[in-house]
Design a protein around this motif. Structure first.
Motif, PDB file in Angstrom:
ATOM      1  N   GLY A  13      -1.161  -3.545   0.231  1.00  0.00           N
ATOM      2  CA  GLY A  13      -1.202  -3.218  -1.192  1.00  0.00           C
ATOM      3  C   GLY A  13      -2.223  -4.090  -1.922  1.00  0.00           C
ATOM      4  N   GLY A  14      -2.406  -3.821  -3.201  1.00  0.00           N
ATOM      5  CA  GLY A  14      -3.354  -4.613  -3.996  1.00  0.00           C
ATOM      6  C   GLY A  14      -3.862  -3.825  -5.186  1.00  0.00           C
ATOM      7  N   HIS A  15      -4.936  -4.338  -5.794  1.00  0.00           N
ATOM      8  CA  HIS A  15      -5.537  -3.726  -6.980  1.00  0.00           C
ATOM      9  C   HIS A  15      -6.509  -2.632  -6.538  1.00  0.00           C
ATOM     10  N   ALA A  16      -6.419  -1.464  -7.182  1.00  0.00           N
ATOM     11  CA  ALA A  16      -7.276  -0.350  -6.795  1.00  0.00           C
ATOM     12  C   ALA A  16      -8.750  -0.645  -7.003  1.00  0.00           C
ATOM     13  N   ALA A  17      -9.077  -1.618  -7.880  1.00  0.00           N
ATOM     14  CA  ALA A  17     -10.476  -1.966  -8.130  1.00  0.00           C
ATOM     15  C   ALA A  17     -11.056  -2.854  -7.040  1.00  0.00           C
ATOM     16  N   PHE A  18     -10.179  -3.469  -6.207  1.00  0.00           N
ATOM     17  CA  PHE A  18     -10.655  -4.440  -5.220  1.00  0.00           C
ATOM     18  C   PHE A  18     -10.054  -4.126  -3.838  1.00  0.00           C
ATOM     19  N   PRO A  19     -10.362  -2.976  -3.282  1.00  0.00           N
ATOM     20  CA  PRO A  19      -9.759  -2.599  -1.997  1.00  0.00           C
ATOM     21  C   PRO A  19     -10.148  -3.546  -0.866  1.00  0.00           C
ATOM     22  N   GLN A  20     -11.288  -4.265  -1.012  1.00  0.00           N
ATOM     23  CA  GLN A  20     -11.712  -5.178   0.046  1.00  0.00           C
ATOM     24  C   GLN A  20     -10.783  -6.371   0.195  1.00  0.00           C
ATOM     25  N   LEU A  21      -9.939  -6.600  -0.814  1.00  0.00           N
ATOM     26  CA  LEU A  21      -8.999  -7.723  -0.770  1.00  0.00           C
ATOM     27  C   LEU A  21      -7.623  -7.304  -0.237  1.00  0.00           C
ATOM     28  N   ALA A  22      -7.504  -6.062   0.153  1.00  0.00           N
ATOM     29  CA  ALA A  22      -6.213  -5.547   0.613  1.00  0.00           C
ATOM     30  C   ALA A  22      -6.403  -4.767   1.905  1.00  0.00           C
ATOM     31  N   ILE A  23      -5.305  -4.386   2.499  1.00  0.00           N
ATOM     32  CA  ILE A  23      -5.324  -3.430   3.615  1.00  0.00           C
ATOM     33  C   ILE A  23      -4.650  -2.171   3.097  1.00  0.00           C
ATOM     34  N   ASP A  24      -5.470  -1.182   2.760  1.00  0.00           N
ATOM     35  CA  ASP A  24      -4.986   0.047   2.140  1.00  0.00           C
ATOM     36  C   ASP A  24      -4.507   1.009   3.230  1.00  0.00           C
ATOM     37  N   PRO A  25      -3.211   1.335   3.275  1.00  0.00           N
ATOM     38  CA  PRO A  25      -2.720   2.217   4.341  1.00  0.00           C
ATOM     39  C   PRO A  25      -3.030   3.696   4.121  1.00  0.00           C
ATOM     40  N   VAL A  26      -3.478   4.093   2.926  1.00  0.00           N
ATOM     41  CA  VAL A  26      -3.667   5.510   2.640  1.00  0.00           C
ATOM     42  C   VAL A  26      -4.766   6.135   3.499  1.00  0.00           C
ATOM     43  N   ASN A  60      -3.565   2.706 -10.422  1.00  0.00           N
ATOM     44  CA  ASN A  60      -4.450   1.555 -10.190  1.00  0.00           C
ATOM     45  C   ASN A  60      -3.853   0.550  -9.223  1.00  0.00           C
ATOM     46  N   VAL A  61      -2.845   0.992  -8.471  1.00  0.00           N
ATOM     47  CA  VAL A  61      -2.190   0.118  -7.494  1.00  0.00           C
ATOM     48  C   VAL A  61      -2.344   0.715  -6.103  1.00  0.00           C
ATOM     49  N   LEU A  62      -2.917  -0.062  -5.181  1.00  0.00           N
ATOM     50  CA  LEU A  62      -2.994   0.386  -3.791  1.00  0.00           C
ATOM     51  C   LEU A  62      -1.607   0.321  -3.166  1.00  0.00           C
ATOM     52  N   ALA A  63      -1.306   1.294  -2.377  1.00  0.00           N
ATOM     53  CA  ALA A  63       0.008   1.343  -1.727  1.00  0.00           C
ATOM     54  C   ALA A  63       0.142   0.219  -0.702  1.00  0.00           C
ATOM     55  N   ALA A  64       1.355  -0.274  -0.570  1.00  0.00           N
ATOM     56  CA  ALA A  64       1.659  -1.231   0.489  1.00  0.00           C
ATOM     57  C   ALA A  64       2.160  -0.523   1.738  1.00  0.00           C
ATOM     58  N   SER A  65       2.695   0.691   1.561  1.00  0.00           N
ATOM     59  CA  SER A  65       3.187   1.436   2.719  1.00  0.00           C
ATOM     60  C   SER A  65       3.096   2.931   2.449  1.00  0.00           C
ATOM     61  N   VAL A  66       3.031   3.697   3.517  1.00  0.00           N
ATOM     62  CA  VAL A  66       3.005   5.155   3.447  1.00  0.00           C
ATOM     63  C   VAL A  66       4.024   5.698   4.442  1.00  0.00           C
ATOM     64  N   ASP A  67       4.840   6.644   3.986  1.00  0.00           N
ATOM     65  CA  ASP A  67       5.794   7.318   4.861  1.00  0.00           C
ATOM     66  C   ASP A  67       5.241   8.691   5.248  1.00  0.00           C
ATOM     67  N   ILE A  68       5.313   9.001   6.524  1.00  0.00           N
ATOM     68  CA  ILE A  68       4.834  10.273   7.059  1.00  0.00           C
ATOM     69  C   ILE A  68       5.938  10.858   7.941  1.00  0.00           C
ATOM     70  N   GLU A  69       6.139  12.149   7.843  1.00  0.00           N
ATOM     71  CA  GLU A  69       7.063  12.801   8.768  1.00  0.00           C
ATOM     72  C   GLU A  69       6.413  14.052   9.331  1.00  0.00           C
TER      73      GLU A  69
END
Length: 394
Positions: free
Chosen positions: A198-211, A250-259
């Protein structure tokens, strides 16, 4: 051509239609169907059957012992509806937010009719018939529960064959449809939870975006079916749920659920999917800095029509209605059925019967699904004839 039960079944037509419509309005979902059970018990009363109720559900098992010695045959009808709000406009439409959109009300009425016409010929019946009224077909594995509680041995010995008739609102009225071998697919599910940071949508390089990783997983699922499975024994894997835990744009997801919903036509292919797909997806997640939790949920197995039994069934159907009204399905259906649990234990056959209304074919499992219940005498005749013929064979 005329079967030995046609006249008796026709004489019950109006009575069975009335019961079917009462069951339609009393529709319930799942394994606990008390109103439905009460109607069935009322209709079975006085027929001289040995009746037991389910322990973990509102199942009903009724045993008819014939006057002549012979084996045991099982006939099954499912009881539950679907969580749909009916929009057919029929005068007997269900008012409760549930609906018999798969025709189980007809299955119950048809099985009741078979019990009545066969009980009337008890003295000549060459064996025993178990009538299996089963709740929880729509995703609750009610057949498996009834098997665990002994339905296959309810008569004191194991049934030698089992039959079920399933109506179809999209098949022309009165057409009978079945096939030898795999009739319907297995149904399973794969649940995935993909963890990033998760993290700030403006700074994806600072997070691990699971989307975007989730998008890769979905593409990998499609590639798996095309490249890991033989073209002659494919699976249908459909991603049916996709949801992130982000509540703001404006919030990057921390997790994604898939089925994913998984359909196969052989248990070998199902095993390949079960053992190879989760580690493949976990590897993709790990390569992208994510962690993947996987859960494989096995559900209904392949509905397999025993070749020897089904050859006999087809011969009987041809005789009853004429070969032009009997369709040998060229390919299995990718839908599923929990009668498959019964057919894993006892050789038998599932037959579909066309019940499309006069207004035209409509899809199953929809708010507008409708059936022509004038098909009930045919259901009764088919079920009764199949059971009697199998008992005569010994």
């Amino acid at each position: 051509m005329t079967g030995r039960f046609d006249d008796a079944a026709a004489a019950l037509g109006d009575e069975l239609i009335a019961v079917r419509r009462e069951l339609h309005r009393a529709v319930e979902v799942g394994l606990d169907l008390p109103r439905t059970q009460r109607i069935l018990l009322r209709e079975l009363e006085g027929l001289g059957l040995e009746i037991t109720r389910g322990e973990s559900s509102t199942a009903v098992t009724a045993v008819l012992r014939g006057g002549r010695p012979g084996p045991v045959v099982l006939l099954r009808g499912d009881m539950d509806g679907l969580p749909l709000t009916e929009a057919t406009g029929l005068p007997f439409a269900a008012p409760s937010g549930a609906m018999h959109a798969c025709g189980h009300d007809l299955h119950m009425a048809g099985l009741l009719g078979a019990a009545k016409v066969l009980a009337a010929r008890r003295a000549q019946l060459p064996g025993t018939i178990v009538f299996m009224f089963q709740p929880g077909e729509e995703g609750y594995a009610g057949a498996q529960l009834m098997i665990e509680e002994g339905v296959l041995d309810a008569a004191g010995e194991r049934a030698v064959a089992a039959y079920a008739v399933h109506v179809d609102s999209a098949t022309p009225f009165g057409q009978l449809v079945t096939r030898v071998g795999a009739m319907m697919a297995s149904a399973s599910a794969l649940r995935l939870t993909l963890h990033g940071t998760g993290g700030h949508a403006a700074f994806p390089q600072l997070a691990i975006d699971p989307v975007p990783v989730a998008a890769q997983l979905i593409l990998a699922v499609q590639a798996f079916t095309a490249r890991r499975l033989p073209a002659t024994d494919q699976a249908v894997i459909s991603v049916t749920r996709l949801r992130s835990d982000s509540a703001a744009s404006n919030v990057l997801a921390a997790s994604v659920d898939i089925e994913a919903n998984i359909r196969t036509l052989s248990m070998a292919t199902l095993e390949t999917v079960r053992t190879q797909l989760p580690p493949l997806l976990a590897g993709i997640a790990e390569a992208n800095g994510c962690r993947l939790d996987t859960e494989f949920l096995s559900s209904y197995p392949v509905t397999y029509n025993d070749p020897a039994e089904t050859a006999q069934v087809l011969a009987v159907l041809d005789e009853l209605v004429g070969a032009e009204r009997v369709t040998r399905l060229p390919e299995p259906s990718m839908a599923s059925e929990d009668f498959s649990y019964v057919l894993q234990e006892v050789p038998g056959t599932l037959v579909f019967v066309g019940a499309a209304p006069a207004s035209g074919a409509v899809p199953m499992h929809a708010e507008i699904t409708a059936f022509d219940d004038a098909v009930l005498p045919l259901q009764v005749s088919v079920l009764s004839e199949l059971a009697w013929r199998r008992l005569e064979r010994g």
